[in-house]
Design an enzyme around this catalytic site. Structure first.
Site, PDB file in Angstrom:
ATOM      1  N   HIS A  58     -18.353 -33.580 -36.808  1.00 37.63           N
ATOM      2  CA  HIS A  58     -17.008 -33.794 -37.350  1.00 37.63           C
ATOM      3  C   HIS A  58     -16.174 -32.523 -37.217  1.00 37.63           C
ATOM      4  O   HIS A  58     -16.720 -31.424 -37.140  1.00 37.63           O
ATOM      5  CB  HIS A  58     -17.062 -34.073 -38.862  1.00 37.63           C
ATOM      6  CG  HIS A  58     -17.960 -35.184 -39.276  1.00 37.63           C
ATOM      7  ND1 HIS A  58     -17.494 -36.419 -39.624  1.00 37.63           N
ATOM      8  CD2 HIS A  58     -19.308 -35.228 -39.435  1.00 37.63           C
ATOM      9  CE1 HIS A  58     -18.513 -37.187 -39.986  1.00 37.63           C
ATOM     10  NE2 HIS A  58     -19.623 -36.484 -39.867  1.00 37.63           N
ATOM     11  N   THR A 106     -13.204 -30.708 -39.743  1.00 42.89           N
ATOM     12  CA  THR A 106     -12.788 -30.862 -41.136  1.00 42.89           C
ATOM     13  C   THR A 106     -11.324 -31.285 -41.264  1.00 42.89           C
ATOM     14  O   THR A 106     -10.929 -31.873 -42.249  1.00 42.89           O
ATOM     15  CB  THR A 106     -12.957 -29.539 -41.901  1.00 42.89           C
ATOM     16  OG1 THR A 106     -12.210 -28.529 -41.208  1.00 42.89           O
ATOM     17  CG2 THR A 106     -14.419 -29.140 -41.982  1.00 42.89           C
ATOM     18  N   GLU A 161     -20.140 -30.656 -40.243  1.00 42.60           N
ATOM     19  CA  GLU A 161     -18.690 -30.450 -40.243  1.00 42.60           C
ATOM     20  C   GLU A 161     -18.378 -29.101 -39.596  1.00 42.60           C
ATOM     21  O   GLU A 161     -19.046 -28.098 -39.876  1.00 42.60           O
ATOM     22  CB  GLU A 161     -18.142 -30.451 -41.675  1.00 42.60           C
ATOM     23  CG  GLU A 161     -18.175 -31.794 -42.375  1.00 42.60           C
ATOM     24  CD  GLU A 161     -16.972 -32.688 -42.027  1.00 42.60           C
ATOM     25  OE1 GLU A 161     -16.091 -32.241 -41.261  1.00 42.60           O
ATOM     26  OE2 GLU A 161     -16.939 -33.816 -42.535  1.00 42.60           O
ATOM     27  N   HIS A 171     -17.990 -38.353 -34.744  1.00 43.03           N
ATOM     28  CA  HIS A 171     -17.620 -39.346 -35.753  1.00 43.03           C
ATOM     29  C   HIS A 171     -16.817 -40.489 -35.122  1.00 43.03           C
ATOM     30  O   HIS A 171     -17.017 -41.655 -35.434  1.00 43.03           O
ATOM     31  CB  HIS A 171     -16.796 -38.648 -36.851  1.00 43.03           C
ATOM     32  CG  HIS A 171     -16.739 -39.396 -38.128  1.00 43.03           C
ATOM     33  ND1 HIS A 171     -15.991 -38.968 -39.198  1.00 43.03           N
ATOM     34  CD2 HIS A 171     -17.329 -40.557 -38.538  1.00 43.03           C
ATOM     35  CE1 HIS A 171     -16.124 -39.832 -40.193  1.00 43.03           C
ATOM     36  NE2 HIS A 171     -16.921 -40.794 -39.816  1.00 43.03           N
ATOM     37  N   ASP A 182     -12.320 -37.571 -34.842  1.00 46.86           N
ATOM     38  CA  ASP A 182     -13.018 -36.290 -34.733  1.00 46.86           C
ATOM     39  C   ASP A 182     -14.379 -36.427 -34.049  1.00 46.86           C
ATOM     40  O   ASP A 182     -14.969 -37.501 -34.090  1.00 46.86           O
ATOM     41  CB  ASP A 182     -13.169 -35.631 -36.120  1.00 46.86           C
ATOM     42  CG  ASP A 182     -13.955 -36.475 -37.124  1.00 46.86           C
ATOM     43  OD1 ASP A 182     -13.751 -37.694 -37.160  1.00 46.86           O
ATOM     44  OD2 ASP A 182     -14.778 -35.905 -37.854  1.00 46.86           O
TER      45      ASP A 182
HETATM   46 ZN   LIG Z   1     -15.427 -36.987 -39.539  1.00 45.36          ZN
END
Ligand SMILES: [Zn+2]
Length: 253
Positions: free
Chosen positions: A52, A54, A119, A157, A167
């Site tokens: 991901h 953020t 992340e 993601h 993302d």
């Molecule tokens: Zn995400």
């Protein structure tokens, strides 16, 4: 033993919290079966890694978001990597973090249960910092080795939730990860696809859900072409044929 009042309160509160934690970690038993416990088990391992960004402005802001209540509900991830390469762990590898949400990848319908979430501190519009990418590669090496997650099982993601998410975005260096062996990536010469080649079957074989086809194509293009086009061209067919052939040979690696 006499303890100052505030110390007693602290101890009582700690005991209550420990009891609560013990209760919440007890597995609920299935009422239709007779419980005959065995000591021969350990924690399940994740089988896939979801990356991901953020979309926030600092690692401090993201640490707060990933550990707090939040107006839209609590979220978390196993790891957060700062722009300077610092790696923070927020949830144990064996626990279910709340980073993936609704979506699907191949036959996996509960990504939070099946994955490790990472992340990356990035606002969604900037390039990923070099120390951050180097730390990600180090963490991927650790996770795929220690947890025996296949190296190709690294996705974004957006790949598993194309209608909702974008993302880690078109700036994410997937080719750099591929050079280190992570993720599914075209290999060798990109030949013409075989006669009757169906790109939708290929997208599905790779893992994309086709409930929303333009969104699935956009997620694929973001990952493999670095843009957000929603239509496939001739080069996409060559790439998809290459990826699907790899999947057919090594479905879990
Ligand atoms: Zn995400």
């Amino acid at each position: 033993m006499h303890l100052p009042r505030h110390r007693c309160c602290t101890l009582a509160a700690t005991f209550a919290l420990a009891l609560l934690a013990a209760c919440t970690t007890v597995q609920r038993r299935n009422p239709i079966a007779t419980w005959v416990p065995s000591a021969n088990f350990d924690q399940r391992h994740a089988v896939i890694i979801v990356l991901h960004y953020t979309q926030q402005h600092s690692v401090e802001e993201s640490l707060s978001t990933l550990r707090g209540e939040n107006s839209t509900g609590p979220v978390s991830a196993h790891y957060l990597i700062g722009k300077d390469g610092r790696i923070f762990q927020l949830v144990p590898d064996g626990a279910r973090a709340w980073h993936a949400g609704n979506g699907r990848w191949g036959t996996i319908t509960d990504l939070n249960s099946a994955s490790i979430g990472i992340e990356l501190d990035n606002d969604g519009a900037s390039d990923f910092a070099e120390p951050q990418v180097e730390s990600l590669l180090r963490l991927l090496d650790d996770l795929t080795t220690r947890l025996m997650i296949p190296k190709t099982q690294v996705i974004g993601h957006a790949d598993m939730a194309p209608s909702r998410k974008q993302d880690p975005g078109p700036r994410f260096p997937w080719s750099r990860l591929a050079a280190a062996g992570y993720g599914l990536w075209p290999r060798g010469e990109l030949g013409e696809p075989p006669a009757g080649f169906d790109p939708w079957l290929a997208l599905s074989a790779i893992g994309y859900a086709l409930d929303d086809r333009p969104a699935a194509v956009r997620a694929y293009r973001e990952h493999y072409r670095g843009d957000r086009a929603t239509a496939l061209d001739a080069q996409d067919l060559r790439i998809l044929a290459n990826l699907a052939a790899q999947r057919a040979k090594r479905p879990t690696q």
